[in-house]
Design an enzyme around this catalytic site. Structure first.
Site, PDB file in Angstrom:
ATOM      1  N   HIS A 131       0.842  -1.207   0.000  1.00  0.00           N
ATOM      2  CA  HIS A 131       0.000   0.000   0.000  1.00  0.00           C
ATOM      3  C   HIS A 131       0.878   1.259   0.000  1.00  0.00           C
ATOM      4  CE1 HIS A 131      -2.973  -2.667   2.399  1.00  0.00           C
ATOM      5  NE2 HIS A 131      -3.500  -2.512   1.197  1.00  0.00           N
ATOM      6  N   LYS A 158     -17.599  -6.303   6.895  1.00  0.00           N
ATOM      7  CA  LYS A 158     -16.328  -7.028   6.895  1.00  0.00           C
ATOM      8  C   LYS A 158     -15.739  -6.981   8.304  1.00  0.00           C
ATOM      9  CE  LYS A 158     -12.814  -7.110   3.216  1.00  0.00           C
ATOM     10  NZ  LYS A 158     -12.113  -6.248   2.267  1.00  0.00           N
ATOM     11  N   ARG A 213      -2.100  -6.317  -8.164  1.00  0.00           N
ATOM     12  CA  ARG A 213      -0.982  -7.218  -7.896  1.00  0.00           C
ATOM     13  C   ARG A 213      -0.838  -8.277  -8.975  1.00  0.00           C
ATOM     14  NH1 ARG A 213      -3.082  -7.983  -1.949  1.00  0.00           N
ATOM     15  NH2 ARG A 213      -4.899  -7.432  -3.177  1.00  0.00           N
ATOM     16  N   SER A 239      -2.818  -7.703   3.189  1.00  0.00           N
ATOM     17  CA  SER A 239      -3.094  -7.501   4.618  1.00  0.00           C
ATOM     18  C   SER A 239      -3.488  -8.829   5.257  1.00  0.00           C
ATOM     19  CB  SER A 239      -4.230  -6.490   4.803  1.00  0.00           C
ATOM     20  OG  SER A 239      -3.867  -5.244   4.280  1.00  0.00           O
TER      21      SER A 239
END
Ligand code: ADP
Length: 168
Positions: A17, A41, A90, A129
């Protein structure tokens, strides 16, 4: 003034990030890093904790501001008068999901919010993460994944959780 918003969960912020933030800060006059307050979430860190971590690790980048928002990104961006969203890619697996979000945002905002994709620096391509949390949960070394301040907070959080489980 060219401004952009970089939205995400950042639970917690990683070197991946940070690389995107720093590169976006070179391209735009101001980058607002916005933590999504997503009640659906479950997160390890509260929104306030995530904002604080982001502020700490971006304090040396003067044109970065950290905020949080609840609800639709397009509404937050409209309130802030921002027309560009930044997202990181990514791998091709990110692409399908990201393309769908970008197109939805474009449509819902009636063309007002565009998305700019920055591809990951290859040395961070593996980083996520959730990966960081899994490594830390099993006492693995996350120093290659997050800055020392974040590492400390993650370890502290898991210590706290273990204590709470023990005391139950
Ligand atoms: P979200 O829950 O919105 O996907 P994340 O915090 O996981 O939030 O990610 C925010 C953005 O950062 C996404 O666009 C994601 O693809 C990107 N990102 C996450 N990790 C990396 C990385 N290692 N390199 C580049 N971009 C990344």
């Amino acid at each position: 003034m060219k401004r952009a918003i970089y939205p995400g969960s950042f639970d917690p912020v990683t070197f991946g990030h940070m690389d995107i933030i720093k590169r976006a800060a070179i391209m735009f006059d101001e980058v607002v890093v916005a933590v999504l307050d997503n009640k659906a979430k479950t997160s390890l860190f509260s929104v306030e904790e995530r904002v604080k971590m982001l502020q700490k690790v971006t304090e040396d980048v003067p044109n970065v501001r950290v905020d949080s928002f609840y609800g639709l990104l397009i509404n937050y961006a409209a309130r802030e008068n921002i027309h560009v969203a930044i997202r990181g890619l990514r791998a091709v697996t990110d692409f399908e999901y990201e393309l769908q979000i970008a197109q939805t945002n474009k449509l819902l905002s009636k063309g007002s919010l565009d998305t700019v994709f920055l591809t990951t620096d290859l040395k961070y391509a593996y980083l996520s993460s959730s990966g960081v949390k899994e490594i830390a949960y099993f006492d693995g070394d996350i120093s290659e994944c997050v800055p020392p301040y974040v590492e400390e907070k993650v370890l502290e959080k898991y210590r706290e959780l273990r204590m709470n489980q023990k005391n139950r």
